[in-house]
Design an enzyme around this catalytic site. Sequence first.
Site, short mmCIF file in Angstrom:
data_model
loop_
_atom_site.label_atom_id
_atom_site.label_comp_id
_atom_site.label_asym_id
_atom_site.label_seq_id
_atom_site.Cartn_x
_atom_site.Cartn_y
_atom_site.Cartn_z
CB THR A 42 -6.39 -5.65 3.71
OG1 THR A 42 -7.06 -4.69 2.90
CG2 THR A 42 -7.25 -6.90 3.85
CG ASP A 43 -0.98 -4.69 4.35
OD1 ASP A 43 -1.44 -5.24 3.31
OD2 ASP A 43 -0.04 -5.18 4.99
CG PHE A 44 0.44 -1.24 0.58
CD1 PHE A 44 1.19 -1.70 -0.49
CD2 PHE A 44 1.06 -1.14 1.82
CE1 PHE A 44 2.52 -2.06 -0.32
CE2 PHE A 44 2.38 -1.48 1.98
CZ PHE A 44 3.12 -1.94 0.91
#
Length: 167
Positions: free
Chosen positions: A26-28
């Site tokens: 995932t990203d942030f």
Amino acid sequence: MTDQPTAGRFDGQDHLLPVRVYYEDTDFTGLVYHANYVRYFERGRSDFLRLAGVGHVELLEQDEPLAFVVSDLAIKYVKPARIDDALVVRTRYEAIKGPRLIIRQMVERDGEVLCRADVVAVCIHLDGRPRRPTKRLVELITPWLSGRAPDPPFSLKGRRKNAQASQ
């Protein structure tokens, strides 16, 4: 008996590979980073071949080694996947045309399509020159081919519609 990772399963012409979304995917924001869908698709294609009896190591150990490269990849992102989601990578090998393998893939969550890909993989010699797949490779993949002529990639269809609308 030792624990072995799953290579998924076949459902008709489709290969289904379960994938869990981990934090590292995932990203942030907690959504799957766009490039990781490409990794999921690669796993789906590789495990399709593995389950069909085509091992990458075996292909490299032949008298005339064979490898694959992706020459075309069109992706359509529909909805995001999130951390901890249980996904399924659906892979269908549509056709073999000369050295090219035409492949359609989707990432789904609970039957809902999140991402689609049209892929062209090319069989190559180890020096990078295209080559036809071996007779054995064709024999192993042919029972799983969809048997229908592939449409142009969806991304090109969309561009054509948009181009016609703007004229």
